[in-house]
Design an enzyme around this catalytic site. Structure first.
Site, PDB file in Angstrom:
ATOM      1  CD1 TRP A  27      -0.042  -5.352  -4.025  1.00  0.00           C
ATOM      2  CD2 TRP A  27       0.414  -6.574  -2.025  1.00  0.00           C
ATOM      3  NE1 TRP A  27       0.861  -6.544  -4.137  1.00  0.00           N
ATOM      4  CE2 TRP A  27       0.973  -7.499  -3.106  1.00  0.00           C
ATOM      5  CE3 TRP A  27       0.275  -7.153  -0.716  1.00  0.00           C
ATOM      6  CZ2 TRP A  27       1.368  -8.435  -2.754  1.00  0.00           C
ATOM      7  CZ3 TRP A  27       0.896  -8.076  -0.566  1.00  0.00           C
ATOM      8  CH2 TRP A  27       1.351  -9.005  -1.548  1.00  0.00           C
ATOM      9  CE  LYS A  72      12.205  -1.110  -5.513  1.00  0.00           C
ATOM     10  NZ  LYS A  72      13.397  -2.245  -6.253  1.00  0.00           N
ATOM     11  CB  CYS A  99      -0.901  -0.035   1.328  1.00  0.00           C
ATOM     12  SG  CYS A  99      -1.919  -1.384   1.625  1.00  0.00           S
ATOM     13  CD  GLU A 115      12.165  -9.768  -9.669  1.00  0.00           C
ATOM     14  OE1 GLU A 115      11.543  -9.922  -8.698  1.00  0.00           O
ATOM     15  OE2 GLU A 115      13.199  -9.610  -9.833  1.00  0.00           O
ATOM     16  NE  ARG A 153       4.633   2.141  -0.902  1.00  0.00           N
ATOM     17  CZ  ARG A 153       5.405   1.899   0.028  1.00  0.00           C
ATOM     18  NH1 ARG A 153       6.642   2.444  -0.435  1.00  0.00           N
ATOM     19  NH2 ARG A 153       5.079   1.463   1.165  1.00  0.00           N
ATOM     20  CG  HIS A 160      22.714 -35.053  -6.733  1.00  0.00           C
ATOM     21  ND1 HIS A 160      23.052 -36.496  -6.408  1.00  0.00           N
ATOM     22  CD2 HIS A 160      23.680 -34.391  -6.584  1.00  0.00           C
ATOM     23  CE1 HIS A 160      24.517 -36.315  -6.503  1.00  0.00           C
ATOM     24  NE2 HIS A 160      24.811 -35.274  -6.529  1.00  0.00           N
ATOM     25  CG  ASN A 203       1.757   0.621   4.106  1.00  0.00           C
ATOM     26  OD1 ASN A 203       1.675  -0.682   3.843  1.00  0.00           O
ATOM     27  ND2 ASN A 203       3.019   1.074   4.050  1.00  0.00           N
ATOM     28  N   GLY A 204      -0.093  -1.600   6.238  1.00  0.00           N
ATOM     29  CA  GLY A 204       0.542  -2.578   7.217  1.00  0.00           C
ATOM     30  C   GLY A 204      -0.455  -3.430   7.624  1.00  0.00           C
ATOM     31  CE  LYS A 246      15.693  -8.599 -10.545  1.00  0.00           C
ATOM     32  NZ  LYS A 246      16.338  -8.775  -9.303  1.00  0.00           N
ATOM     33  CD  GLU A 297      19.049 -10.712  -7.899  1.00  0.00           C
ATOM     34  OE1 GLU A 297      18.795 -11.313  -6.932  1.00  0.00           O
ATOM     35  OE2 GLU A 297      18.684  -9.550  -8.477  1.00  0.00           O
TER      36      GLU A 297
HETATM   37  C1  G6P Z   1      10.617  -7.399  -3.001  1.00  0.00           C
HETATM   38  C2  G6P Z   1      11.223  -6.895  -4.220  1.00  0.00           C
HETATM   39  C3  G6P Z   1      12.877  -7.146  -4.481  1.00  0.00           C
HETATM   40  C4  G6P Z   1      13.520  -7.273  -3.013  1.00  0.00           C
HETATM   41  C5  G6P Z   1      12.820  -7.788  -1.745  1.00  0.00           C
HETATM   42  C6  G6P Z   1      13.356  -7.278  -0.496  1.00  0.00           C
HETATM   43  O1  G6P Z   1      10.552  -8.919  -3.065  1.00  0.00           O
HETATM   44  O2  G6P Z   1      10.668  -7.039  -5.222  1.00  0.00           O
HETATM   45  O3  G6P Z   1      13.133  -6.766  -5.292  1.00  0.00           O
HETATM   46  O4  G6P Z   1      14.723  -7.879  -2.987  1.00  0.00           O
HETATM   47  O5  G6P Z   1      11.351  -7.195  -1.623  1.00  0.00           O
HETATM   48  O6  G6P Z   1      13.305  -6.134  -0.499  1.00  0.00           O
HETATM   49  P1  G6P Z   1      14.217  -4.932   0.466  1.00  0.00           P
HETATM   50  O7  G6P Z   1      13.603  -3.686   0.212  1.00  0.00           O
HETATM   51  O8  G6P Z   1      14.288  -5.412   1.893  1.00  0.00           O
HETATM   52  O9  G6P Z   1      15.647  -5.170  -0.182  1.00  0.00           O
END
Ligand code: G6P
Length: 610
Positions: free
Chosen positions: A75, A605, A2, A490, A27, A506, A101-102, A487, A483
């Site tokens: 959200w 985000k 949110c 996602e 966000r 395995h 938010n929360g 990428k 990573e």
């Molecule tokens: C979300 C974002 C990721 C990020 C993760 C941790 O899932 O989409 O890109 O790595 O949160 O977020 P932070 O703000 O703690 O790095």
């Protein structure tokens, strides 16, 4: 997650709220709404879907005659995305409206009590209890009602509150959810993040947990949770407004990939002085502190966790201190062995990730010293830490992180080298040569982006129809494979997995068939031969192989369909180079598949809920 915006001032509020909410779209959200006080009454407009739906509903806000209001992008957590569940929520008497938010963790109990006393709820959200509690506790004093209400709330919340008895002011509260205050001659603001108000002011206050803010058009008063006045220093945001805009790029992810040379330079170079020593501003770790430390935990979520894996390999190698890497959501509930000799390194772009923050608090409670790597200045994680190292990536808007990940990596190298130096485990000469290589990383990243842009774009065109991809690597290459795989999946929604190359046989190798895409990361010289054998194993089962390796490792060509060569650097820093074409592959695959790159489905985000 949110997003909240609030405004009171000289100007029409609704267009400012809509504009601010648009800046918070990154966000992640599924509905939006605003509340304004119009002619002494609260007018709420809200709608499921994109912000444009709300904006059309209110003609861009132009017809809402009000200079005060609160806005929200939701959200969904409690209750599906719907008009009813969208914020703001109103108390039954119509006196209060709130945005939240929360998560109100004890909302079931609070709701049951309110329902028993005759209150009728309109939504399925946890947030609505706040509006009803305000009405219940209100006896003419707005701040007193807010204080009493929040005393009943458990969980995390950033709240914006308007009340019809006070058409010239609104109140905001922050506990474990992001919220900043903006001040200007034209009016005052609250927002979940700086970009929402950057078009109007650069002057902000960071809030502490529990702070209650009372905002008027020409003044802002901040109180602690007991309503004692709190004095705050105004901080001036130094970013360029353009940093939070696309600036000619098709999307933020693309822009942020290309900003990496600058972000890396800004993060690394101020930390290396003219004598070739590492200066970690904001860190008070002495030689004795490091010697005393018998265990290091690196705790984070998502991509920041992947940085932690690089950290484990690097710190253990350079300092011989044992390092454990934990997902924050696991660490907080798994009874870890932590004491006052433990150093906890917390990594977070936003500084607000709920699980990471909770893990930090748990580690702190058990006696650990907390060193955090954070991008957002003044965020909750930064505030709670003993030592803070800021990554100077600038605002990162795209949900999929790129420049924050890269700058976090560079901080991990600096911490590892700093500790090794303090412990006397690295010679002056070695340190100097490592730091000089690290200072060159931004240039190499720039070179990689330029050279590989057309190559990766073409590969994405070739691969765009695939359903699955497997990423392989050993050692640091494996950490990057994780990573790289994230990428891709996602943003382009291609199913992908990362494996330690030696582990594939395995089980997972049974999934490799004709033309299955395998991306092999093969830069670690110590295990190059082994990785080559693993690539052969998939190649001989029909896999289509894209290999990333350092210049000169031409042996990979015989087992690969495509090879991307990366410039040479110290092996320790190869993750910083390898990740870049991998980010570009994710991005170009998403474009080729017609995906919404900056706002992938279901993702947020800043994940401020568990
Ligand atoms: C979300 C974002 C990721 C990020 C993760 C941790 O899932 O989409 O890109 O790595 O949160 O977020 P932070 O703000 O703690 O790095």
């Amino acid at each position: 997650m949110c997003g909240i915006v609030g405004y009171v001032g000289k100007n029409q509020a609704a267009p400012i709220l809509l504009d601010g909410l648009a800046k918070l779209e990154y966000r992640g959200y599924d509905s939006a709404g605003i509340a304004n006080i119009v002619d002494g009454k609260i007018e709420i407009n809200k709608a499921k879907g994109k912000l444009a739906v709300l904006s059309d509903l209110v003609d861009g806000g132009s017809k809402i005659d009000s200079t005060i209001g609160i806005g929200h992008t939701r959200w969904a957590t409690h209750g599906k995305p719907s008009d009813e569940n969208s914020h703001p929520h109103m108390a039954e008497g119509g006196k209060f409206a709130i945005v939240h938010n929360g998560i109100i963790e004890n909302y079931i109990e609070l709701k049951a009590n309110l329902v028993a006393s005759g209150v009728q709820f309109k939504s399925e959200t946890d947030s609505e209890v706040v509006a009803h509690l305000l009405e219940k506790h209100y006896e003419g004093d707005l701040l007193a009602a807010v204080k009493k209400t929040v005393e009943h709330l458990e969980g995390s919340y950033a709240l914006g509150i308007v009340c019809t008895d006070y058409p010239d002011r609104f109140v905001a509260v922050r506990r474990s959810s992001p919220l900043i205050v903006g001040i200007s001659d034209e009016g005052n603001f609250v927002a979940s993040d700086i970009p929402a108000i950057l078009a109007y002011t650069r002057k902000i206050y960071h809030l502490n947990d529990g702070d209650i803010v009372d905002l008027y058009a020409d003044s802002v008063k901040i109180y602690d949770s007991e309503l004692n006045p709190v004095m705050k220093q105004v901080e001036v945001v130094t970013w360029d407004v353009k940093a939070a805009e696309k600036g000619g790029y098709d999307c933020f992810m693309h822009k942020e990939i290309e900003e990496q040379p600058r972000a890396l330079h800004d993060t690394i170079s101020p930390r290396i002085d003219e004598q070739g020593k590492i200066v970690l501003d904001g860190v008070n770790l002495t030689k004795e502190d490091i010697e005393k430390c018998d265990k290091i935990y690196i705790v984070a979520c998502g991509s920041a966790y992947h940085v932690g894996i690089v950290g484990k390999y690097t710190i253990e190698k350079l300092t011989r201190k044992p390092v454990e890497v934990d997902l924050a959501s696991e660490f907080r509930y798994r009874d870890p062995i932590v004491n006052e000799n433990t150093l906890m390194i917390i990594i977070s772009q936003s500084g607000e990730t709920a699980d990471t923050l909770a893990a930090l608090k748990e580690g702190k409670r058990m006696g650990a010293r907390i060193l955090s790597i954070v991008n957002v200045v003044g965020s909750s994680i930064a505030n709670e830490s003993d030592d803070v190292l800021y990554t100077w990536a600038g605002p990162e808007i795209a949900v999929a992180t790129t420049k924050a990940y890269s700058t976090q990596l560079s901080m991990i190298y600096l911490i590892a080298l700093y500790m090794a130096d303090k412990l006397g485990m690295i010679s002056e000469e070695e340190l100097r040569s490592n730091l000089s290589a690290l200072l060159d990383v931004p240039n190499l990243v720039e070179e990689i982006i330029k050279k590989n842009d057309p190559i990766v774009r073409e590969l994405a065109e070739k691969y765009k129809e695939i359903d699955h991809a497997y990423y392989l690597g050993r050692n640091l290459d494996y950490a990057v494979a994780m990573e790289a795989s994230l990428k891709l999946k996602e943003v382009s929604y291609v199913h992908s997995e990362a494996y330690a190359a030696g582990e594939l046989k395995h089980g997972t190798i049974s999934l490799i068939e004709q033309d299955t895409l395998v991306v092999a990361l093969a830069s670690c010289s110590k295990v190059l031969e082994k990785t080559l054998s693993n690539i052969e194993e998939v190649k001989s089962r029909g896999a289509l192989v894209l290999t990333l390796t350092s210049e000169g490792n031409t042996a990979v060509e015989s087992v690969s369909d495509h090879v991307i060569y990366l410039p040479k650097t110290k092996e320790m820093f190869m993750p910083s180079l390898e990740v870049v074409p991998m980010q570009m592959l994710g991005y170009y695959m998403a474009i080729a598949r017609g995906c919404d790159v900056d706002k992938p489905r279901n993702l947020a985000k800043s994940v401020t809920v568990e």
